[in-house]
Design a protein around this motif. Sequence first.
Motif, short mmCIF file in Angstrom:
data_model
loop_
_atom_site.label_atom_id
_atom_site.label_comp_id
_atom_site.label_asym_id
_atom_site.label_seq_id
_atom_site.Cartn_x
_atom_site.Cartn_y
_atom_site.Cartn_z
N ARG A 1 0.85 -1.19 0.00
CA ARG A 1 0.00 0.00 0.00
C ARG A 1 0.89 1.23 0.00
N VAL A 2 0.66 2.12 -0.96
CA VAL A 2 1.43 3.36 -1.06
C VAL A 2 0.61 4.50 -0.48
N PHE A 3 1.20 5.21 0.48
CA PHE A 3 0.52 6.31 1.16
C PHE A 3 1.15 7.64 0.78
N HIS A 4 0.32 8.67 0.71
CA HIS A 4 0.79 10.02 0.45
C HIS A 4 0.39 10.92 1.61
N GLY A 5 1.18 11.95 1.84
CA GLY A 5 0.84 12.89 2.90
C GLY A 5 2.09 13.43 3.57
N ALA A 6 1.87 14.26 4.57
CA ALA A 6 2.98 14.91 5.27
C ALA A 6 3.36 14.12 6.52
N ALA A 7 3.96 14.82 7.49
CA ALA A 7 4.52 14.15 8.67
C ALA A 7 3.46 13.42 9.48
N ASP A 8 2.22 13.94 9.48
CA ASP A 8 1.19 13.29 10.29
C ASP A 8 0.87 11.88 9.78
N VAL A 9 0.94 11.69 8.46
CA VAL A 9 0.70 10.36 7.90
C VAL A 9 1.83 9.41 8.28
N GLY A 10 3.07 9.89 8.17
CA GLY A 10 4.20 9.06 8.56
C GLY A 10 4.16 8.69 10.03
N ALA A 11 3.79 9.65 10.88
CA ALA A 11 3.71 9.38 12.32
C ALA A 11 2.66 8.33 12.63
N ALA A 12 1.54 8.38 11.91
CA ALA A 12 0.47 7.40 12.15
C ALA A 12 0.91 6.00 11.74
N LEU A 13 1.67 5.90 10.68
CA LEU A 13 2.12 4.59 10.22
C LEU A 13 3.12 3.96 11.19
#
Length: 357
Positions: free
Chosen positions: A32-44
């Motif tokens: 699964r490829v995700f896009h977004g800023a730091a908040d998306v990375g932090a959630a992952l």
Amino acid sequence: MVKVSEAVPAVGVLLAELLAACAGGRLAPLVRVFHGAADVGAALVDAAVGKPDHVLFVGSVAVGRKVAVAAAAGGVGCTLELGGKDAAIVCADADVPSAVMAVAAGAFYHAGQCCVGVERVFVDAAVYDEFVAAMVKHVKENVSYGYTPAPVGGGTTDEGDAGDTRAAEPDATYGVATVAKQLTVIQEHVDAAVAAGATVLTGGKADGAFYQPTVLTFPAPTSTPALDVETFGPLLPIVRVASADAAVAAANATAYGLSAYIFTADTAAGGRLARRMATGGVVINDVFLHGLHSAVPFGGCRASGVGRTGGKEGLLGWTTTQTVVTAAAGVADDWAMRRSYEAKLAALRALYGRATA
């Protein structure tokens, strides 16, 4: 789960397309490829949200440390491939023309936006003047910036086969800075270097979204951001040193430890120098090779990260080692004996040799 940098979202789009095309599309459902800023990375990375088994982060030292803290909080393994301040050492017996071509490629590839790019060069005084003159000539004649032409052809032929997708001959060595703020960082490093005694021989300023190919020279090692902190731009500082030993000492005088490059006619001596470098990888008489072969481990030490990608070590980094020890059935009597001091001492002697009381 793959989260791409918000600065280059097209990379994620291409990755998804490649997965869809690879192995008849069988790999696509697994990634699964995700896009977004730091908040998306932090959630992952958050064990309560993303529920990862292991985290691999490629990026800056500052963000990498935040990722490590988040992974540790969830008891999750973490592989970090962070920044670098990779040095090249040009020994007195080096083939100067060959070293110049390799170092220039390492410094200006992708506008210097490469973790294993050459960010510092320490040159033995015996060949310093020759190397500097040859580098300046090479950069002026062969290194340029601009836009690369679009691919030729594309699409499919009448028979349904892929058309000619070969790119036209590039009209530039490298392109733009990926993020505009990096141009400010590069300029600050150049200005501080000049204040510290460096001389600008080529470039030295931005041109729109590009930064000119810049060569700086230092009469001796010193402390300045251009030599101490990752620049991530088309900047090549060249430093005169008295010997290979002095070059190693200067190259190791940084918090980073990703890669190093050594140029010498004596490869055995180069190997000995390599083992003194505080880096995760060393290439002798070339650049980038350690990061191109999937069969060898790649990664850094110190501020440049922990763990490895590639090779056996890279694969094992994604696994959890489990130890299983089997004893014979019916050992209850043996446990009673183990309570005695003599039995414990005998066990120690059996395990470790001549134990003494």
